[in-house]
Motif scaffolding. Structure first.
Motif, PDB file in Angstrom:
ATOM      1  N   ALA A   3       8.215   8.754  -2.530  1.00  0.00           N
ATOM      2  CA  ALA A   3       9.505   9.384  -2.842  1.00  0.00           C
ATOM      3  C   ALA A   3      10.282   8.506  -3.830  1.00  0.00           C
ATOM      4  CB  ALA A   3      10.316   9.586  -1.570  1.00  0.00           C
ATOM      5  N   THR A   4      11.029   9.154  -4.689  1.00  0.00           N
ATOM      6  CA  THR A   4      11.762   8.454  -5.751  1.00  0.00           C
ATOM      7  C   THR A   4      13.220   8.906  -5.793  1.00  0.00           C
ATOM      8  OG1 THR A   4      10.907  10.178  -7.195  1.00  0.00           O
ATOM      9  CG2 THR A   4       9.823   8.038  -7.325  1.00  0.00           C
ATOM     10  N   ILE A   5      14.067   8.050  -6.314  1.00  0.00           N
ATOM     11  CA  ILE A   5      15.474   8.396  -6.497  1.00  0.00           C
ATOM     12  C   ILE A   5      15.628   9.307  -7.722  1.00  0.00           C
ATOM     13  CG2 ILE A   5      17.692   7.449  -7.282  1.00  0.00           C
ATOM     14  CD1 ILE A   5      17.008   4.920  -5.627  1.00  0.00           C
ATOM     15  N   HIS A  21      10.153  14.479   2.223  1.00  0.00           N
ATOM     16  CA  HIS A  21      11.487  13.885   2.317  1.00  0.00           C
ATOM     17  C   HIS A  21      11.768  12.931   1.150  1.00  0.00           C
ATOM     18  CE1 HIS A  21       9.699  10.122   3.754  1.00  0.00           C
ATOM     19  NE2 HIS A  21       8.963  10.844   4.585  1.00  0.00           N
ATOM     20  N   GLY A  22      12.999  12.437   1.109  1.00  0.00           N
ATOM     21  CA  GLY A  22      13.400  11.526   0.045  1.00  0.00           C
ATOM     22  C   GLY A  22      13.129  10.074   0.405  1.00  0.00           C
ATOM     23  N   THR A  23      13.935   9.182  -0.174  1.00  0.00           N
ATOM     24  CA  THR A  23      13.680   7.743  -0.044  1.00  0.00           C
ATOM     25  C   THR A  23      14.308   7.141   1.220  1.00  0.00           C
ATOM     26  OG1 THR A  23      15.662   7.248  -1.320  1.00  0.00           O
ATOM     27  CG2 THR A  23      13.629   7.538  -2.561  1.00  0.00           C
ATOM     28  N   VAL A  24      14.929   7.980   2.037  1.00  0.00           N
ATOM     29  CA  VAL A  24      15.561   7.594   3.311  1.00  0.00           C
ATOM     30  C   VAL A  24      16.525   6.412   3.101  1.00  0.00           C
ATOM     31  CG1 VAL A  24      15.129   7.655   5.802  1.00  0.00           C
ATOM     32  CG2 VAL A  24      13.238   8.066   4.228  1.00  0.00           C
ATOM     33  N   LYS A  25      17.482   6.685   2.252  1.00  0.00           N
ATOM     34  CA  LYS A  25      18.441   5.678   1.786  1.00  0.00           C
ATOM     35  C   LYS A  25      19.174   4.954   2.915  1.00  0.00           C
ATOM     36  CE  LYS A  25      22.313   7.290  -0.079  1.00  0.00           C
ATOM     37  NZ  LYS A  25      23.165   7.956  -1.091  1.00  0.00           N
ATOM     38  N   ARG A  26      19.688   5.743   3.871  1.00  0.00           N
ATOM     39  CA  ARG A  26      20.463   5.115   4.959  1.00  0.00           C
ATOM     40  C   ARG A  26      19.637   4.062   5.692  1.00  0.00           C
ATOM     41  NH1 ARG A  26      23.278  10.155   5.975  1.00  0.00           N
ATOM     42  NH2 ARG A  26      21.691  10.874   7.426  1.00  0.00           N
ATOM     43  N   HIS A  27      18.366   4.353   5.947  1.00  0.00           N
ATOM     44  CA  HIS A  27      17.505   3.389   6.651  1.00  0.00           C
ATOM     45  C   HIS A  27      17.277   2.150   5.777  1.00  0.00           C
ATOM     46  CE1 HIS A  27      15.590   6.523   9.573  1.00  0.00           C
ATOM     47  NE2 HIS A  27      16.806   6.882   9.236  1.00  0.00           N
ATOM     48  N   TYR A  28      17.154   2.370   4.475  1.00  0.00           N
ATOM     49  CA  TYR A  28      16.897   1.249   3.549  1.00  0.00           C
ATOM     50  C   TYR A  28      18.070   0.268   3.556  1.00  0.00           C
ATOM     51  CZ  TYR A  28      15.859  -1.230  -0.802  1.00  0.00           C
ATOM     52  OH  TYR A  28      15.596  -2.184  -1.747  1.00  0.00           O
ATOM     53  N   THR A  51      11.777   4.306  10.781  1.00  0.00           N
ATOM     54  CA  THR A  51      11.553   5.365   9.799  1.00  0.00           C
ATOM     55  C   THR A  51      10.163   5.947  10.005  1.00  0.00           C
ATOM     56  OG1 THR A  51      12.848   4.014   8.284  1.00  0.00           O
ATOM     57  CG2 THR A  51      11.699   5.913   7.333  1.00  0.00           C
ATOM     58  N   ASN A  52      10.088   7.259   9.991  1.00  0.00           N
ATOM     59  CA  ASN A  52       8.820   7.945  10.215  1.00  0.00           C
ATOM     60  C   ASN A  52       7.947   7.853   8.960  1.00  0.00           C
ATOM     61  OD1 ASN A  52       6.773   9.755  10.817  1.00  0.00           O
ATOM     62  ND2 ASN A  52       8.149  11.144  11.917  1.00  0.00           N
ATOM     63  N   SER A  53       6.774   7.260   9.109  1.00  0.00           N
ATOM     64  CA  SER A  53       5.892   7.077   7.953  1.00  0.00           C
ATOM     65  C   SER A  53       4.801   8.143   7.888  1.00  0.00           C
ATOM     66  CB  SER A  53       5.245   5.691   8.021  1.00  0.00           C
ATOM     67  OG  SER A  53       4.697   5.474   9.307  1.00  0.00           O
TER      68      SER A  53
HETATM   69  P1  NAP Z   1      16.171  11.763   2.632  1.00  0.00           P
HETATM   70  O1  NAP Z   1      15.531  10.558   2.115  1.00  0.00           O
HETATM   71  O2  NAP Z   1      15.293  12.947   2.764  1.00  0.00           O
HETATM   72  O3  NAP Z   1      16.833  11.431   4.049  1.00  0.00           O
HETATM   73  C1  NAP Z   1      17.887  12.157   4.634  1.00  0.00           C
HETATM   74  C2  NAP Z   1      17.961  11.862   6.119  1.00  0.00           C
HETATM   75  O4  NAP Z   1      16.916  12.567   6.786  1.00  0.00           O
HETATM   76  C3  NAP Z   1      17.734  10.416   6.470  1.00  0.00           C
HETATM   77  O5  NAP Z   1      18.915   9.645   6.351  1.00  0.00           O
HETATM   78  C4  NAP Z   1      17.215  10.516   7.884  1.00  0.00           C
HETATM   79  O6  NAP Z   1      18.257  10.830   8.800  1.00  0.00           O
HETATM   80  C5  NAP Z   1      16.335  11.753   7.780  1.00  0.00           C
HETATM   81  N1  NAP Z   1      14.965  11.419   7.334  1.00  0.00           N
HETATM   82  C6  NAP Z   1      14.348  11.793   6.182  1.00  0.00           C
HETATM   83  N2  NAP Z   1      13.105  11.312   6.134  1.00  0.00           N
HETATM   84  C7  NAP Z   1      12.929  10.601   7.274  1.00  0.00           C
HETATM   85  C8  NAP Z   1      11.850   9.840   7.779  1.00  0.00           C
HETATM   86  N3  NAP Z   1      10.702   9.711   7.117  1.00  0.00           N
HETATM   87  N4  NAP Z   1      12.005   9.223   8.980  1.00  0.00           N
HETATM   88  C9  NAP Z   1      13.156   9.328   9.657  1.00  0.00           C
HETATM   89  N5  NAP Z   1      14.203  10.045   9.217  1.00  0.00           N
HETATM   90  C10 NAP Z   1      14.106  10.666   8.030  1.00  0.00           C
HETATM   91  O7  NAP Z   1      17.390  12.150   1.728  1.00  0.00           O
HETATM   92  P2  NAP Z   1      18.583  11.208   1.159  1.00  0.00           P
HETATM   93  O8  NAP Z   1      18.655   9.929   1.924  1.00  0.00           O
HETATM   94  O9  NAP Z   1      19.739  12.100   1.104  1.00  0.00           O
HETATM   95  O10 NAP Z   1      18.121  10.920  -0.299  1.00  0.00           O
HETATM   96  C11 NAP Z   1      17.743   9.645  -0.736  1.00  0.00           C
HETATM   97  C12 NAP Z   1      17.138   9.745  -2.109  1.00  0.00           C
HETATM   98  O11 NAP Z   1      15.922  10.483  -2.057  1.00  0.00           O
HETATM   99  C13 NAP Z   1      18.018  10.414  -3.152  1.00  0.00           C
HETATM  100  O12 NAP Z   1      18.261   9.490  -4.198  1.00  0.00           O
HETATM  101  C14 NAP Z   1      17.190  11.588  -3.656  1.00  0.00           C
HETATM  102  O13 NAP Z   1      17.278  11.701  -5.047  1.00  0.00           O
HETATM  103  C15 NAP Z   1      15.795  11.234  -3.241  1.00  0.00           C
HETATM  104  N6  NAP Z   1      14.875  12.369  -2.944  1.00  0.00           N
HETATM  105  C16 NAP Z   1      13.624  12.256  -3.424  1.00  0.00           C
HETATM  106  C17 NAP Z   1      12.691  13.219  -3.130  1.00  0.00           C
HETATM  107  C18 NAP Z   1      11.291  13.056  -3.668  1.00  0.00           C
HETATM  108  O14 NAP Z   1      10.997  12.091  -4.342  1.00  0.00           O
HETATM  109  N7  NAP Z   1      10.416  13.965  -3.372  1.00  0.00           N
HETATM  110  C19 NAP Z   1      13.027  14.309  -2.325  1.00  0.00           C
HETATM  111  C20 NAP Z   1      14.329  14.381  -1.824  1.00  0.00           C
HETATM  112  C21 NAP Z   1      15.260  13.403  -2.135  1.00  0.00           C
HETATM  113  P3  NAP Z   1      19.064   9.734   9.648  1.00  0.00           P
HETATM  114  O15 NAP Z   1      19.725   8.818   8.661  1.00  0.00           O
HETATM  115  O16 NAP Z   1      20.014  10.575  10.420  1.00  0.00           O
HETATM  116  O17 NAP Z   1      18.083   8.983  10.503  1.00  0.00           O
END
Ligand code: NAP
Ligand code: MG
Length: 403
Positions: free
Chosen positions: A74-76, A306-313, A324-326
């Motif tokens: 996953a990428t930003i 899913h994305g880069t799971v920013k909050r966990h990072y 974080t679920n891998s």
């Molecule tokens: P995210 O990475 O999908 O995560 C959103 C929330 O969903 C997380 O904070 C977490 O919730 C939960 N989550 C997602 N994946 C998880 C996992 N593997 N294990 C556990 N919990 C998980 O979305 P984001 O944090 O809003 O976005 C971060 C970045 O990802 C952004 O910069 C965006 O551009 C990028 N993005 C990239 C892709 C891609 O490359 N395909 C897709 C989507 C977004 P809790 O915090 O409640 O635990």
């Protein structure tokens, strides 16, 4: 133990934040110790994209075009905040969007199912795979706010200048709003072809739905193109023992709730945007959703949905433990490995991918899970695993399976 030889290189695209941390661990624990594989490495981390003026993204897409199989972390996708956070030259475009426009094709999202997590919909016993058309309609629209009385018309001016056509959209008596959308036969055809190929290769029924009773030209065009392409390949459908079902979109939504799964639901762009999130939520965690881009020429790019799971990072950076679920990232790797083995005709490579998947599923089914899965389980384990603990336990399981 001798490593398993992978004949053709696999394109690897590294990424950002928490998923980048997990990515390295997956390679160290599951890939390098077992596989003798050449990884064509492209660092799509946001800093590396910035340093290369984003040329590296296109280079990675070209590598997939050449080699056929890629796996992406996953990428930003930078917004204003990210530009400041990472001191970027500009808001680079989404890597996924760019790779998709280069290779063409359709993204299929598939949930990973385990015995001890039941989908929110009782009837769903097998995965429901969603294929979303990623071109046109609402996403390439032209809109206008109307502020006074007047006539809004749809006008087509042929390139040769002869035979202009017009129809009235609405005669406005006061303010309102209008929108123009389009699609192309080529894009619809590519989409339908990718969906048909995916359904045939996975041997699952194919569903497609529009609202042709209301939209007698626009939606009907989709229905007719899909129907004709399927009709041309009916013998292949019969041979694979699968069916094509056309529905009205509202009927499809009702039917899917009663269906047991194992079906590919091909969706128009907007339907896919909306219902893919509904289906994903119905199956549980984003951490269990995989995604693959299939090009019309048969190239494959695997990733987690899913994305880069920013909050966990951010927590990880502060030195706090994360959970974080891998799983979806691991399955991106197994998807690529199995496909590579299938295309190369190397069953031992396919078998390795299957073993790694089995190691993951066995762990989860014996209650070894990350925090996100606990609320979804009927019988909840006493503790959850940290990011590292989960991977360590999968590693142990895999070692047993590979003996
Ligand atoms: P995210 O990475 O999908 O995560 C959103 C929330 O969903 C997380 O904070 C977490 O919730 C939960 N989550 C997602 N994946 C998880 C996992 N593997 N294990 C556990 N919990 C998980 O979305 P984001 O944090 O809003 O976005 C971060 C970045 O990802 C952004 O910069 C965006 O551009 C990028 N993005 C990239 C892709 C891609 O490359 N395909 C897709 C989507 C977004 P809790 O915090 O409640 O635990
Ligand atoms: Mg959406």
């Amino acid at each position: 133990m001798a490593k398993i030889k992978v004949k053709t290189p696999i394109v690897e695209m590294d990424g950002d934040e928490m998923t980048r941390i997990i990515w390295q661990m997956i390679k160290d624990k599951f890939i390098h110790p077992y596989l003798d594989v050449e990884l064509k490495y492209y660092d799509l981390g946001v800093k590396s994209r910035d340093d290369s003026d984003d040329k590296i993204t296109l280079e990675s897409a070209k590598a997939i075009e050449e080699l056929g199989v890629g796996v992406k972390c996953a990428t930003i996708t930078p917004d204003d905040d990210r530009v400041k956070e990472y001191d970027l030259k500009k808001q680079w475009r989404s890597p996924n969007g760019q790779i998709r426009s280069y290779l063409g094709g359709t993204v299929f999202r598939k949930p990973i199912m385990v015995k001890n997590i039941k989908p929110a919909v009782r009837n769903w016993k097998q995965p429901i795979i969603v294929g979303r058309h990623a071109y046109g309609d609402l996403y390439k629209n032209v809109e206008m706010v109307i502020g006074r009385p007047g006539i809004a018309e749809l006008v087509f001016t042929p390139a040769d200048g002869n035979g202009e056509t017009r129809s009235t959209i609405h005669e406005f008596e006061s303010s309102g709003v209008i929108m123009g959308v389009h699609n192309t036969d080529k894009s619809i055809t590519d989409f339908a072809t990718s969906c048909i190929n995916y359904a045939l290769s996975e041997k699952i029924d194919l569903w497609f739905a529009v609202k042709d009773t209301i939209s007698k030209k626009y939606h009907t065009r989709f229905k007719n193109i899909f129907g004709a392409l399927v009709a041309d390949r009916m013998t292949e459908f019969e041979k694979a023992g699968i069916k094509y079902n056309y529905f009205l979109i509202d009927d499809a939504v009702a039917q899917i709730m009663k269906h047991e799964g194992n079906v590919l639901w091909a969706m128009r762009n907007y339907d896919g945007d909306v219902f893919s999130d509904m289906i994903a939520a119905g199956f549980g965690s984003l951490g269990m959703m995989t995604s693959v881009l299939v090009s019309p020429k048969g190239q494959f790019e695997y990733e987690a949905a899913h994305g880069t799971v920013k909050r966990h990072y951010y927590r990880h950076l502060k030195g706090e433990a994360t959970s974080t679920n891998s799983v979806a990232s691991i399955f991106a790797w197994t998807g690529a490995i199995k496909k590579r083995g299938e295309l190369d005709g190397t069953p031992d490579v396919v078998k390795f991918g299957e073993n790694l998947e089995k190691a993951v599923i066995d762990c989860i089914e014996s209650g070894i899970v990350t925090k996100d899965l606990i609320p979804l389980m009927d019988k909840k384990p006493e503790t959850h695993q940290t990011t590292e603990q989960f991977l360590d336990k999968v590693e142990k399981k895999l070692k047993e399976l590979m003996k």
